[in-house]
Design a protein around this motif. Sequence first.
Motif, PDB file in Angstrom:
ATOM      1  N   ASP A   1      34.951 -28.380  -6.086  1.00  0.00           N
ATOM      2  CA  ASP A   1      34.116 -27.105  -5.064  1.00  0.00           C
ATOM      3  C   ASP A   1      33.877 -28.373  -3.912  1.00  0.00           C
ATOM      4  O   ASP A   1      34.276 -28.186  -2.091  1.00  0.00           O
ATOM      5  CB  ASP A   1      32.853 -27.359  -5.446  1.00  0.00           C
ATOM      6  N   LEU A   2      34.023 -29.847  -4.251  1.00  0.00           N
ATOM      7  CA  LEU A   2      33.430 -30.860  -3.124  1.00  0.00           C
ATOM      8  C   LEU A   2      35.341 -31.012  -1.958  1.00  0.00           C
ATOM      9  O   LEU A   2      34.883 -30.693  -0.450  1.00  0.00           O
ATOM     10  CB  LEU A   2      33.361 -32.469  -3.907  1.00  0.00           C
ATOM     11  N   LYS A   3      35.921 -31.091  -2.416  1.00  0.00           N
ATOM     12  CA  LYS A   3      37.739 -31.329  -1.811  1.00  0.00           C
ATOM     13  C   LYS A   3      37.831 -29.946  -0.855  1.00  0.00           C
ATOM     14  O   LYS A   3      37.895 -30.171   0.519  1.00  0.00           O
ATOM     15  CB  LYS A   3      38.122 -31.222  -2.885  1.00  0.00           C
ATOM     16  N   GLN A   4      37.327 -28.742  -1.576  1.00  0.00           N
ATOM     17  CA  GLN A   4      37.361 -26.921  -0.354  1.00  0.00           C
ATOM     18  C   GLN A   4      36.191 -27.114   0.509  1.00  0.00           C
ATOM     19  O   GLN A   4      36.459 -26.818   1.621  1.00  0.00           O
ATOM     20  CB  GLN A   4      36.929 -26.133  -1.899  1.00  0.00           C
ATOM     21  N   ILE A   5      35.240 -27.980  -0.066  1.00  0.00           N
ATOM     22  CA  ILE A   5      34.115 -27.816   1.190  1.00  0.00           C
ATOM     23  C   ILE A   5      34.626 -28.959   2.482  1.00  0.00           C
ATOM     24  O   ILE A   5      34.524 -28.477   3.168  1.00  0.00           O
ATOM     25  CB  ILE A   5      32.298 -28.146   0.251  1.00  0.00           C
ATOM     26  N   PHE A   6      35.321 -29.826   1.345  1.00  0.00           N
ATOM     27  CA  PHE A   6      34.947 -30.635   3.131  1.00  0.00           C
ATOM     28  C   PHE A   6      36.454 -30.671   3.859  1.00  0.00           C
ATOM     29  O   PHE A   6      37.015 -30.769   4.857  1.00  0.00           O
ATOM     30  CB  PHE A   6      35.333 -32.236   2.885  1.00  0.00           C
ATOM     31  N   ASP A   7      37.492 -29.566   2.713  1.00  0.00           N
ATOM     32  CA  ASP A   7      38.751 -29.082   3.492  1.00  0.00           C
ATOM     33  C   ASP A   7      38.175 -27.932   4.780  1.00  0.00           C
ATOM     34  O   ASP A   7      39.317 -28.504   5.557  1.00  0.00           O
ATOM     35  CB  ASP A   7      39.564 -28.470   2.801  1.00  0.00           C
ATOM     36  N   MET A   8      37.543 -27.090   4.689  1.00  0.00           N
ATOM     37  CA  MET A   8      37.306 -26.200   5.446  1.00  0.00           C
ATOM     38  C   MET A   8      36.598 -26.843   7.063  1.00  0.00           C
ATOM     39  O   MET A   8      36.477 -26.770   7.596  1.00  0.00           O
ATOM     40  CB  MET A   8      35.755 -25.446   5.035  1.00  0.00           C
ATOM     41  N   ALA A   9      35.328 -28.475   5.906  1.00  0.00           N
ATOM     42  CA  ALA A   9      34.736 -28.572   7.275  1.00  0.00           C
ATOM     43  C   ALA A   9      35.801 -29.495   7.989  1.00  0.00           C
ATOM     44  O   ALA A   9      35.270 -29.675   9.450  1.00  0.00           O
ATOM     45  CB  ALA A   9      33.885 -29.807   6.817  1.00  0.00           C
ATOM     46  N   ILE A  10      36.915 -29.882   7.631  1.00  0.00           N
ATOM     47  CA  ILE A  10      37.324 -30.063   8.886  1.00  0.00           C
ATOM     48  C   ILE A  10      38.271 -29.243   9.494  1.00  0.00           C
ATOM     49  O   ILE A  10      39.065 -29.433  10.765  1.00  0.00           O
ATOM     50  CB  ILE A  10      39.034 -30.946   7.538  1.00  0.00           C
ATOM     51  N   ALA A  11      39.028 -28.445   8.727  1.00  0.00           N
ATOM     52  CA  ALA A  11      39.554 -26.802   9.539  1.00  0.00           C
ATOM     53  C   ALA A  11      38.557 -26.640  10.728  1.00  0.00           C
ATOM     54  O   ALA A  11      38.887 -26.442  11.736  1.00  0.00           O
ATOM     55  CB  ALA A  11      39.570 -25.647   8.679  1.00  0.00           C
ATOM     56  N   GLU A  12      36.787 -27.062  10.226  1.00  0.00           N
ATOM     57  CA  GLU A  12      36.161 -25.879  11.052  1.00  0.00           C
ATOM     58  C   GLU A  12      36.008 -27.214  12.383  1.00  0.00           C
ATOM     59  O   GLU A  12      34.618 -27.096  13.149  1.00  0.00           O
ATOM     60  CB  GLU A  12      35.224 -26.088  10.383  1.00  0.00           C
ATOM     61  N   GLY A  13      36.312 -28.418  12.492  1.00  0.00           N
ATOM     62  CA  GLY A  13      35.708 -29.641  13.232  1.00  0.00           C
ATOM     63  C   GLY A  13      35.060 -30.201  13.274  1.00  0.00           C
ATOM     64  O   GLY A  13      34.919 -31.354  14.011  1.00  0.00           O
ATOM     65  N   HIS A  14      34.785 -30.356  12.459  1.00  0.00           N
ATOM     66  CA  HIS A  14      33.062 -30.904  11.476  1.00  0.00           C
ATOM     67  C   HIS A  14      33.068 -32.513  11.140  1.00  0.00           C
ATOM     68  O   HIS A  14      32.868 -33.982  12.012  1.00  0.00           O
ATOM     69  CB  HIS A  14      32.197 -30.858  10.166  1.00  0.00           C
ATOM     70  N   ILE A  15      34.276 -32.764  11.098  1.00  0.00           N
ATOM     71  CA  ILE A  15      34.755 -33.963  10.605  1.00  0.00           C
ATOM     72  C   ILE A  15      36.099 -34.483  10.802  1.00  0.00           C
ATOM     73  O   ILE A  15      37.165 -33.462  10.611  1.00  0.00           O
ATOM     74  CB  ILE A  15      35.120 -34.540   8.808  1.00  0.00           C
ATOM     75  N   ARG A  16      36.901 -35.634  10.320  1.00  0.00           N
ATOM     76  CA  ARG A  16      38.485 -36.069  10.744  1.00  0.00           C
ATOM     77  C   ARG A  16      38.996 -36.121   9.131  1.00  0.00           C
ATOM     78  O   ARG A  16      40.288 -35.810   8.947  1.00  0.00           O
ATOM     79  CB  ARG A  16      38.421 -36.991  11.680  1.00  0.00           C
TER      80      ARG A  16
END
Length: 355
Positions: free
Chosen positions: A134-149
């Motif tokens: 879950d954590l990996k998928q959430i932060f993968d999406m956060a990268i895709a959305e431009g929130h994190i690098r």
Amino acid sequence: MRSRRHSTGYVRKQRGKWIGAWYVDGKRTSRSLGFVKDLTKGDAKEKLAELIREARQGGDITLFGPFVEGPYLDFYSRKWKASTAGNNKQRVRTHLVAAYRDRPLASFKRDELQDFLDRKRGMSFSVVDHLRWDLKQIFDMAIAEGHIRLNPALLLFTPREAKRPFRRVMTIQEVAAVCSALGMRERLITKLAIVAGMRPGEIFGLKWGRVAETFAEVRQRVYRGLVDTPKTHHSERDAALASGVMVELEQWRSLGLGASAEAFVFPSERGTALSKDNVWRRNMEPKLTAVGLGWCNFQVMRRTHATLMRQLKADPKLVADQLGHSVDVSLNVYAQSPVAGRLALVNELEGLLIQ
């Protein structure tokens, strides 16, 4: 004037990128919208307007809680089946959102997240492993959305101490004892699970119109009272039915409980799909407990099918197709290798060495 401009947001160029800024609850928020070479100013403004709209509906989506409750669950819920969505949402909200609701997405570090998983080591391996994913998928999406690098959850691992389940299977003698302990309906349900390898939702969702001369067309299932499509793409299949099971099905059908093509094979008094949980709790579990097999359940029956088929040296592809999943899952998750079978092999090997 300045405050009003900021409340509706504005865009500016910075190092070759469009930067959007707006205020949420009196706090200034900014986001990278994309490269200037890829977006016109009008495109950047439209993207910013969408971000502001999402933020005002669900809070600041640069924070973990609003991001998960908003974009993440909204998007992935479209992919998940109802059963999967219910389990995933409960797990994510109970363990992750409750712990990190107000944390900025950009504030997480790898070691902190690994410490979080380590603190969950007393839970089952399955739950902790799902949280890691879950954590990996959430932060993968956060990268895709431009929130994190970068993804801080990319290298996380499930703690060794997490409790792994003991996956039991039945012997042929125990299968016979189960069938002897149950009544006609429950015995037939059991044989569809053990002999035909069908899931409980597929059994209780089966209609007479889907029962052919030698197989059952698995095209739907029942989950918590809702008729749905099968669990996965592999699950939609024709499950072979043994001749003895077909005889018992015809005997059951002859009782006249509703044998039209659209009637459920195992109907409730109202003609709807029978509840798996009610049948198990009221009619199956007490009788199995009485003969010392209270540990048996539908998961055990399914593993028993895979294990016994392996003992028959069945082609793994045939077994996987009968169960309705991949060969890898059939061999590594469901099929168990009894010590007796391995003992014969090591004795055979020893015999070669001492010749």
